[in-house]
Scaffold this active site. Structure first.
Site, short mmCIF file in Angstrom:
data_model
loop_
_atom_site.label_atom_id
_atom_site.label_comp_id
_atom_site.label_asym_id
_atom_site.label_seq_id
_atom_site.Cartn_x
_atom_site.Cartn_y
_atom_site.Cartn_z
N LYS A 146 0.84 -1.21 0.00
CA LYS A 146 0.00 0.00 0.00
C LYS A 146 0.87 1.26 0.00
O LYS A 146 0.61 2.22 -0.72
CB LYS A 146 -0.96 -0.02 1.21
CG LYS A 146 -2.05 -1.07 1.08
CD LYS A 146 -2.83 -1.31 2.37
CE LYS A 146 -3.76 -2.51 2.21
NZ LYS A 146 -4.47 -2.88 3.44
N GLN A 192 -4.86 -2.03 9.59
CA GLN A 192 -4.61 -3.34 8.98
C GLN A 192 -5.13 -4.43 9.91
O GLN A 192 -4.77 -4.50 11.08
CB GLN A 192 -3.10 -3.51 8.72
CG GLN A 192 -2.74 -4.73 7.92
CD GLN A 192 -3.27 -4.69 6.48
OE1 GLN A 192 -3.26 -3.65 5.82
NE2 GLN A 192 -3.76 -5.83 6.00
N ASP A 221 -11.39 2.39 3.87
CA ASP A 221 -11.58 0.94 3.78
C ASP A 221 -13.07 0.58 3.73
O ASP A 221 -13.42 -0.55 3.40
CB ASP A 221 -10.96 0.25 5.01
CG ASP A 221 -9.66 -0.48 4.68
OD1 ASP A 221 -9.41 -0.70 3.47
OD2 ASP A 221 -8.92 -0.83 5.61
#
Ligand code: NAD
Length: 284
Positions: free
Chosen positions: A51, A95, A118
Site C-alpha cells: 500500500k 490493517q 476501507d
C-alpha cells in the site's frame, strides 16, 4: 476462456489516480493516507508495504503507525483520534487482524466515517447497503470494476458469493445485489456448497482455502472471481480455486496473483483521492 486481468486494469486505474493527484496538488492538496499496523504478522506487514509503495507511485502521502503486539486499545484509539483531526490525512485504515486484546469493532468505529477509505465503519456499510454514496471496501469494489472493464453486467445473473466476512463476502454480496443480481451467499455453515456454485453464472469466492472450488462445482461458461490469497507449502501465492482445471470450463476467470489483489490496492487509492476531493469541496 478469457483472463480477467487485474494487474493491467489496476495499472490503468493507478494512472488515472495519478492524474487526479496532480490536479489536486495544483490546488495545494496532497492526498494523505494513514495506516495503523499492529504486531509483526508478516502477511500484514507485506500488505502495508504494498500500500505504501502504491501511494508513493501515484503521489499520495502515506504514513504508517507501527505498534507492538502488546499495545493497548486506548493507545490505538489515541492515534486514530489524532489522525481524525489531522487535516492532511484523508484516509485512515487499520490493517486487520488486530491482536485478541483489542476490540476491532470499537477501533473501526473510532475512525471518522469521512476518512474511512476501507469502508468498514458501520456508517459506510449502512450507506452502501442502502444504495447511497459511501466508501466501498476496496476488494469487492475492485471485483466490480474488473467485471465492468470486461463488459460483464451482473444484472439478472445468478451470483454465488462464497465467504461471508464483513470485509469481503458481505460487501461483495451487497454490491452484486445493488447491481441487480440474484445473490446467494455461502459460508462455513452452508450445507451443500456445490449445489449453490453449480447454479451460478458468476462465482465470487473469498474464503482462504486452497482448492475449495473444483471443476465439478462450476457450470460450463461460468465467470469465476477468485478473491482468496493463500500460500502453498513451497511459498507460492494461490487462490481458492483450482485454476488449472476450473479455467477450462469458464468463460472468464481471475488469476491469483494478478487478479483481485492488485485491484484492491488500486481501489484503495481511488477511495483516498475521493476523500481528498471532498476535502477540497469542504474548503470552498
Ligand atoms: P475470514 O476468515 O474473515 O472469512 C472467511 C469466510 O469464509 C467466512 O465467512 C467463513 O464462513 C467462510 N468459509 C470458511 N470455510 C468455508 C468453507 N469450507 N466453505 C464455505 N465458506 C467457508 O476471511 P476474509 O478476511 O474474508 O478473507 C477471505 C480470503 O480472501 C482470504 O484468503 C484472504 O487472504 C483473501 N483476501 C483477499 C483480498 C484481496 O485483495 N484479493 C483482500 C482481503 C482478503
Amino acid at each position: 476462456m478469457t483472463i480477467l486481468d487485474g494487474k493491467k486494469l489496476s495499472n490503468k486505474i493507478k494512472q488515472e489516480v495519478k492524474v487526479q493527484v496532480e490536479s489536486l496538488q495544483q490546488k495545494n492538496i496532497t492526498p494523505g493516507l494513514a495506516v495503523v499496523l499492529v504486531g509483526n504478522d508478516p502477511a500484514s506487514a507485506a500488505y502495508v508495504k504494498m500500500k505504501e509503495k502504491a501511494c508513493e507511485d501515484v503521489g499520495i502521502y502515506s504514513i504508517v503507525h507501527k505498534m507492538p503486539n502488546s499495545i493497548s486499545q486506548e493507545k490505538i484509539l489515541e492515534i486514530i483520534n489524532m489522525m481524525n483531526q489531522n487535516p492532511n490525512i484523508d484516509g485512515i485504515l487499520v490493517q486487520l487482524p488486530l491482536p485478541s486484546q483489542i476490540d476491532t469493532t470499537a477501533i473501526l468505529e473510532a475512525i471518522d466515517p469521512k476518512k474511512d477509505v476501507d469502508g468498514f465503519h458501520p456508517y459506510n456499510v449502512g450507506r452502501v447497503v442502502s444504495g447511497l454514496d459511501g466508501y466501498i471496501p476496496a476488494t469487492p469494489l475492485g471485483v466490480m470494476e474488473l467485471l465492468k472493464e470486461y463488459d460483464i453486467d451482473p444484472q439478472g445473473k445468478d451470483v454465488c458469493v462464497v465467504g461471508a466476512s464483513n470485509i469481503v463476502g458481505k460487501p461483495m454480496a451487497t454490491l452484486m445485489l445493488n447491481a441487480n443480481a440474484t445473490v446467494t451467499t455461502c459460508h462455513i455453515y452452508t450445507k451443500d456448497l456445490k449445489s449453490h456454485t453449480l447454479k451460478a453464472d458468476i462465482i465470487c469466492v473469498g474464503v482462504g482455502k486452497i482448492d475449495l472450488i473444483t471443476e465439478d462445482m462450476v457450470k460450463e461458461g461460468a465467470i469465476v472471481v477468485d478473491i482468496g490469497i493463500n500460500r502453498t507449502d513451497d511459498g507460492k501465492l494461490t487462490g481458492d480455486v483450482s485454476f488449472d482445471t476450473v479455467s477450462s470450463k469458464c468463460s472468464y476467470i481471475t488469476p491469483v496473483p494478478g487478479g483481485v489483489g492488485p485491484m484492491t490496492i488500486a481501489c484503495l487509492l481511488q477511495n483516498t483521492v475521493k476523500s481528498a476531493n471532498n476535502r477540497e469541496i469542504k474548503k470552498v
